[in-house]
Design a protein around this motif. Structure first.
Motif, PDB file in Angstrom:
ATOM      1  N   SER A  16       0.777  -1.259  -0.178  1.00 58.31           N
ATOM      2  CA  SER A  16      -0.057   0.063  -0.017  1.00 58.31           C
ATOM      3  C   SER A  16       0.985   1.331  -0.091  1.00 58.31           C
ATOM      4  N   PHE A  23       3.431   2.209   2.285  1.00 54.60           N
ATOM      5  CA  PHE A  23       4.150   2.603   3.692  1.00 54.60           C
ATOM      6  C   PHE A  23       4.895   1.511   4.171  1.00 54.60           C
ATOM      7  N   THR A  72      -6.203   6.288   5.488  1.00 58.20           N
ATOM      8  CA  THR A  72      -5.931   5.366   4.752  1.00 58.20           C
ATOM      9  C   THR A  72      -4.691   4.272   5.003  1.00 58.20           C
ATOM     10  N   GLY A  73      -3.653   4.933   5.774  1.00 58.26           N
ATOM     11  CA  GLY A  73      -2.444   4.194   6.086  1.00 58.26           C
ATOM     12  C   GLY A  73      -2.778   3.149   7.281  1.00 58.26           C
ATOM     13  N   GLU A 114      -5.097   0.268   6.192  1.00 59.11           N
ATOM     14  CA  GLU A 114      -4.404  -0.773   5.524  1.00 59.11           C
ATOM     15  C   GLU A 114      -3.566  -1.460   6.660  1.00 59.11           C
ATOM     16  N   PHE A 166       3.929   6.232   7.920  1.00 61.07           N
ATOM     17  CA  PHE A 166       3.371   6.642   6.565  1.00 61.07           C
ATOM     18  C   PHE A 166       3.869   7.949   6.042  1.00 61.07           C
ATOM     19  N   LYS A 187      -0.621   8.788   2.593  1.00 61.93           N
ATOM     20  CA  LYS A 187      -1.038   7.723   3.424  1.00 61.93           C
ATOM     21  C   LYS A 187      -1.795   8.113   4.690  1.00 61.93           C
TER      22      LYS A 187
END
Length: 181
Positions: A68, A70, A126-127, A130, A145, A149
């Motif tokens: 993703s 990171f 988001t980070g 995920e 991150f 993210k």
């Protein structure tokens, strides 16, 4: 009368020409989008360099690059294969803190308190969304991150500024599986 008929025929011929396409008043180019893409590439490269510098300074950790975008390392890892990671709709209970890459605390565990989150059904940056999917119950993971993210251009409109890469230490306390038929 003959002149009148000829003149009417000429007028009729020129009056029946096909319509022409109208030209736009202003022509827009992709220059704004091109400039924005270039700015974002530079920002991404700068943040990538900051994160790589952090990782080389803290070589005692085994960093993993996520799909993703990171990086993370395990503070506490559960090696029990029977434990599962959370899936869509599962409810997770977790604690986390938020720091800058230089280690300055933005939000402490105490400030953020224990949280409950339904995977992919609630708002979460988001980070972290995920990252939680990569964890098993009982694990503690530190995530790095890049800003896109984390909170991106706007920050969190409180303590996290614009385009700020973050470090989050997350402890996943429990996973409650849900049944989706």
């Amino acid at each position: 009368m003959n002149k009148f008929l000829t003149l009417a025929l000429i007028a009729f011929t020129f009056a029946c020409k096909s319509p022409e396409a109208r030209r736009p008043i202003s022509v827009k180019s992709g220059s704004f989008i091109d400039a924005s893409v270039e700015r974002n590439k530079k920002l991404n490269a700068r943040e990538q360099a900051l994160i790589e510098k952090f990782m080389t300074q803290k070589q005692e950790n085994d960093y993993i690059a996520s799909e993703s975008g990171f990086w993370y390392f395990y503070n506490t890892k559960t090696d029990i294969d029977s434990l599962q990671t959370p899936a869509f709709g599962d409810i997770v209970n977790y604690d986390y803190d938020v720091k800058t890459l230089n280690g300055s605390t933005i939000y402490s565990f105490a400030e953020l308190k224990t949280r409950t989150y339904t995977i992919d059904k609630e708002e979460l940056f988001t980070g972290l969304r995920e990252g939680l999917k990569l964890m098993k119950a009982g694990e503690t993971v530190t995530f790095l991150f890049p800003s896109q993210k984390a909170y991106g251009y706007y920050g969190d409109e409180n303590k996290i500024g614009s385009n700020t890469p973050l470090m989050c230490k997350v402890t996943l306390n429990s996973i409650t599986k849900t049944k989706d038929d």
